[in-house]
Design a protein around this motif. Structure first.
Motif, PDB file in Angstrom:
ATOM      1  N   TYR A 163      -1.315  12.582 -12.489  1.00 47.11           N
ATOM      2  CA  TYR A 163      -2.354  11.743 -13.392  1.00 47.11           C
ATOM      3  C   TYR A 163      -2.578  10.394 -12.522  1.00 47.11           C
ATOM      4  N   GLN A 164      -1.620   9.797 -11.794  1.00 44.65           N
ATOM      5  CA  GLN A 164      -1.871   8.548 -10.973  1.00 44.65           C
ATOM      6  C   GLN A 164      -2.692   9.277  -9.941  1.00 44.65           C
ATOM      7  N   LEU A 165      -2.498  10.043  -9.149  1.00 46.29           N
ATOM      8  CA  LEU A 165      -3.111  10.795  -8.098  1.00 46.29           C
ATOM      9  C   LEU A 165      -4.930  10.871  -8.458  1.00 46.29           C
ATOM     10  N   ALA A 166      -5.115  11.299  -9.660  1.00 47.50           N
ATOM     11  CA  ALA A 166      -6.234  11.478 -10.184  1.00 47.50           C
ATOM     12  C   ALA A 166      -7.036  10.248 -10.314  1.00 47.50           C
ATOM     13  N   ILE A 167      -6.286   9.467 -10.562  1.00 48.86           N
ATOM     14  CA  ILE A 167      -6.858   8.101 -11.117  1.00 48.86           C
ATOM     15  C   ILE A 167      -7.259   7.370  -9.559  1.00 48.86           C
ATOM     16  N   THR A 168      -6.464   7.476  -8.633  1.00 47.63           N
ATOM     17  CA  THR A 168      -6.723   6.953  -7.416  1.00 47.63           C
ATOM     18  C   THR A 168      -8.054   7.850  -6.641  1.00 47.63           C
ATOM     19  N   ILE A 169      -8.086   9.033  -7.060  1.00 49.34           N
ATOM     20  CA  ILE A 169      -9.246   9.839  -6.541  1.00 49.34           C
ATOM     21  C   ILE A 169     -10.487   9.422  -7.193  1.00 49.34           C
ATOM     22  N   GLY A 170     -10.335   9.003  -8.376  1.00 50.40           N
ATOM     23  CA  GLY A 170     -11.584   8.370  -9.061  1.00 50.40           C
ATOM     24  C   GLY A 170     -11.990   7.066  -8.734  1.00 50.40           C
ATOM     25  N   LEU A 171     -11.047   6.266  -8.307  1.00 53.15           N
ATOM     26  CA  LEU A 171     -11.400   5.048  -7.902  1.00 53.15           C
ATOM     27  C   LEU A 171     -11.943   5.006  -6.275  1.00 53.15           C
ATOM     28  N   VAL A 315     -14.821  -1.919   3.104  1.00 53.68           N
ATOM     29  CA  VAL A 315     -13.145  -2.280   2.956  1.00 53.68           C
ATOM     30  C   VAL A 315     -12.822  -1.534   1.549  1.00 53.68           C
ATOM     31  N   SER A 316     -13.748  -1.596   0.615  1.00 53.72           N
ATOM     32  CA  SER A 316     -13.216  -0.899  -0.648  1.00 53.72           C
ATOM     33  C   SER A 316     -13.118   0.483  -0.495  1.00 53.72           C
ATOM     34  N   VAL A 317     -13.896   0.929   0.200  1.00 57.86           N
ATOM     35  CA  VAL A 317     -13.679   2.439   0.317  1.00 57.86           C
ATOM     36  C   VAL A 317     -12.289   2.906   1.135  1.00 57.86           C
ATOM     37  N   ILE A 318     -12.151   1.781   2.154  1.00 54.44           N
ATOM     38  CA  ILE A 318     -10.897   2.073   3.104  1.00 54.44           C
ATOM     39  C   ILE A 318      -9.667   1.991   1.863  1.00 54.44           C
ATOM     40  N   THR A 319      -9.674   1.032   1.377  1.00 52.19           N
ATOM     41  CA  THR A 319      -8.495   0.589   0.488  1.00 52.19           C
ATOM     42  C   THR A 319      -8.452   1.985  -0.773  1.00 52.19           C
ATOM     43  N   GLY A 320      -9.434   2.456  -0.934  1.00 53.64           N
ATOM     44  CA  GLY A 320      -9.334   3.552  -1.724  1.00 53.64           C
ATOM     45  C   GLY A 320      -8.713   4.759  -1.036  1.00 53.64           C
ATOM     46  N   VAL A 321      -9.261   5.007   0.028  1.00 51.88           N
ATOM     47  CA  VAL A 321      -8.588   6.225   0.905  1.00 51.88           C
ATOM     48  C   VAL A 321      -7.268   6.016   1.074  1.00 51.88           C
ATOM     49  N   VAL A 322      -6.712   4.939   1.288  1.00 53.62           N
ATOM     50  CA  VAL A 322      -5.262   4.728   1.258  1.00 53.62           C
ATOM     51  C   VAL A 322      -4.647   4.782  -0.012  1.00 53.62           C
ATOM     52  N   ASN A 323      -5.218   4.456  -1.033  1.00 54.84           N
ATOM     53  CA  ASN A 323      -4.547   4.778  -2.416  1.00 54.84           C
ATOM     54  C   ASN A 323      -4.324   6.240  -2.601  1.00 54.84           C
ATOM     55  N   VAL A 324      -5.374   6.902  -2.254  1.00 53.65           N
ATOM     56  CA  VAL A 324      -5.249   8.387  -2.655  1.00 53.65           C
ATOM     57  C   VAL A 324      -4.239   9.024  -1.652  1.00 53.65           C
ATOM     58  N   ALA A 325      -4.319   8.933  -0.469  1.00 56.68           N
ATOM     59  CA  ALA A 325      -3.310   9.324   0.670  1.00 56.68           C
ATOM     60  C   ALA A 325      -1.874   8.774   0.284  1.00 56.68           C
ATOM     61  N   SER A 326      -1.649   7.781   0.126  1.00 54.96           N
ATOM     62  CA  SER A 326      -0.230   7.256  -0.347  1.00 54.96           C
ATOM     63  C   SER A 326       0.111   7.695  -1.654  1.00 54.96           C
ATOM     64  N   THR A 327      -0.706   8.175  -2.589  1.00 56.41           N
ATOM     65  CA  THR A 327       0.169   8.647  -3.656  1.00 56.41           C
ATOM     66  C   THR A 327       0.744  10.050  -3.559  1.00 56.41           C
ATOM     67  N   VAL A 328       0.287  10.872  -2.626  1.00 55.03           N
ATOM     68  CA  VAL A 328       0.789  12.148  -2.367  1.00 55.03           C
ATOM     69  C   VAL A 328       2.408  12.149  -1.987  1.00 55.03           C
TER      70      VAL A 328
END
Length: 544
Positions: A163-171, A315-328
């Motif tokens: 569920y949190q992974l999906a949140i990060t993908i949405g972000l 930068v916001s896109v970069i932080t979004g990518v980090v957010n998704v990748a780090s949730t895994v």
């Protein structure tokens, strides 16, 4: 301990249907994450600022903009809506069911999206934010509830964490959408990112109309045949398979035992071990917000812009990518390490990163090297959050509560998350910005978030119980027997609620403690029946 997460050899049937269903339901997190992620970029879009401005000019660039109070209202109204939506989730999930409750929630969310899409002034846009938030609040409480009640215990943490992974993908998708439309000089600059949410809503509704209701909901409603059919579909076993019959009997016996102890009103859930669990869940969700993660995703674009960083959208896109990748890795570690170690790991890492960002941004804010440090350690901070507190907060709260009060308690813990979300969204502009009436903290605000991360460490040690590998019914036993959270790792379940229900009448009925009942069950088990062989062919019964 092996590297891979594998289904235990003694578990019959297939876990694949339940896993796939849990993963699909997690898609609702995209609604949550995308709606949260769009607003930060939209507030920085030149065309949106010009359209929705009431005459105020931003002193940073001299262009038309909304005021700090208007910005706070627009961002925080979503959180206000989610707070009330989360509270409404309990009656929605208990009356309509978990499945239809999510369909209705998506309908409310869609109303909010419509209002935001057609808006050309602040009042209608704010109204849309509220109703979208109300729908997200409903969804955010019901999804972990549905996942927890359908997932096999050996992989429940990873499924709920999705569920949190999906949140990060949405972000992340929101950041990409904003970056793609930000330079348009028409209403499409903000309407396209907002209208994309109709796609998420359609996918969610169509899927939920196909998926089964949770077996535990049917048990709660006393519809045992429907519960058996639902569990059969989830486990891919016949309704009369011994393992399925046993699992369903345990769920039913646990629910009947809990109901026999008293009512399930809002007054009752603040008492006893349920009250302790509710306080733990509320504090966990509140502290998840107080780590400061949504400061990055609500105001990150504006903050990086004011810090002198070029192209803050990127930068916001970069932080979004980090957010998704780090949730895994968090989805893996929640089952391999457990809940307590992963939360402690994340809290310590976030504390260190927040203080480095705060010190660097305060000592030399205008230096190019400082800007690089800000970006680097914000990304490292996001790694620690996304791999720990992001998913695990939802996992733990989804596991804490007995069936009779699960919907009520989950709605309140989720509302706690959104209440703090609202408070942070509303107060952050006043804390960070310069000008009359503002605190002008700038990078110093990370001292605040970092201090809360330090508090998180002590909170996890004192109050978070280790629930890895336990069924939802065994979590009840854990809290009945283990009084200290730091001793919970060594807990091993010994109670079968099916046996408890059989023997309760002989130990004082509904007033007997679980310990008294278990002692009686133990004495009953100690009567052994030995087949013929060593004892000359006769069946012998004796006490051991």
């Amino acid at each position: 301990m092996g590297v891979m997460i594998k289904k235990p050899a003694d578990v019959p049937g297939s876990a694949l249907p339940a896993i796939l269903i849990g993963l699909f339901v997690a898609f609702g997190g995209v609604l949550f994450g995308y709606d949260t992620g769009t607003i930060g970029g939209i507030l920085a879009m030149p065309y949106w600022r010009d359209t929705f401005s009431t005459g105020y000019r931003n002193p940073e660039d001299g262009e038309l903009d909304v005021t700090g109070s208007q910005s706070s209202l627009i961002v925080s109204l979503l959180s206000a809506g989610t707070f009330f939506g989360a509270l409404a989730a309990a009656p929605t999930a208990d009356i309509l069911g978990r499945r239809i409750g999510m369909v209705a929630s998506t309908g409310v969310f869609t109303l909010g999206v419509v209002l935001q899409t057609i808006a050309t002034s602040i009042p209608l846009f704010v109204a849309g934010r509220f109703w979208a938030g109300f729908g997200v609040g409903l969804i955010s409480a019901i999804i972990p509830l549905y996942q927890s009640e359908t997932a096999p215990k050996w992989i429940r943490g990873a499924i709920v964490g999705c569920y949190q992974l999906a949140i990060t993908i949405g972000l992340l998708v929101a950041a990409i959408a904003n970056n793609g439309t930000k330079d348009r000089n028409d209403t499409g600059s903000y309407r396209i990112p907002i209208a994309i949410q109709f796609v998420w809503a359609i996918i969610m509704v169509v899927g939920m109309l196909i998926l089964p209701e949770t077996p535990r909901y049917w048990i709660k409603k006393g519809k045992h045949e429907k519960a058996a059919k639902s569990l059969s579909r989830l486990r891919r076993l016949d309704v009369d398979h011994p393992a399925l019959v046993e699992e369903l009997a345990e769920v039913r016996a646990n629910h009947e035992y809990e109901m026999s102890l008293g009512k399930a009103s809002y007054v009752d859930i603040v008492r006893g071990t349920v009250g302790k669990r509710l306080a733990t869940g509320c504090l966990l969700q509140a502290l998840q917000q107080l780590t400061g993660v949504n400061f990055i995703f609500y105001y990150g674009t504006s903050f990086f812009n004011n810090a002198g960083i070029e192209n803050p959208f990127i930068v916001s896109v970069i932080t979004g990518v980090v957010n998704v990748a780090s949730t895994v890795p968090g989805l893996y570690l929640v089952e391999k390490w457990g809940r307590r170690p992963l939360l402690l790991f994340g809290a310590v890492g976030m504390f260190v990163c927040q203080y480095i960002v705060a010190i660097a941004g305060t000592v030399d804010p205008d230096n190019t090297a400082t800007n690089k440090v800000l970006i680097a350690f914000v990304c490292i901070y996001i790694f620690f959050f996304a791999s720990s507190w992001g998913p695990v907060a939802w996992v733990v709260t989804g596991e804490l509560f007995p069936l009779k009060v699960r919907a009520k308690c989950l709605s309140i813990t989720t509302a706690s998350n959104w209440l703090l979300n609202w408070a942070i969204a509303y107060s952050t502009p006043y804390m960070v910005n310069s000008g009359p009436g503002n605190a002008n903290l700038q990078s110093k605000v990370f001292f605040v978030w970092g201090t809360f991360c330090l508090i998180c460490c002590f909170f996890v040690w004192a109050l978070i119980y280790e629930t890895k590998g336990l069924s939802l019914e065994q979590v009840d036993e854990l809290y009945s027997k283990c009084t200290k959270a730091w001793q919970s790792k060594g807990f091993r379940p010994t109670v079968s609620y099916a046996e408890v229900q059989e023997i309760r009448g002989s130990v004082g009925g509904r007033h007997a403690s679980l310990a008294d009942i278990e002692a009686n069950v133990g004495r009953k088990r100690s009567v052994a029946h030995v087949e013929d062989g060593k004892y000359g062919g006769e069946k012998t019964s004796y006490e051991v």
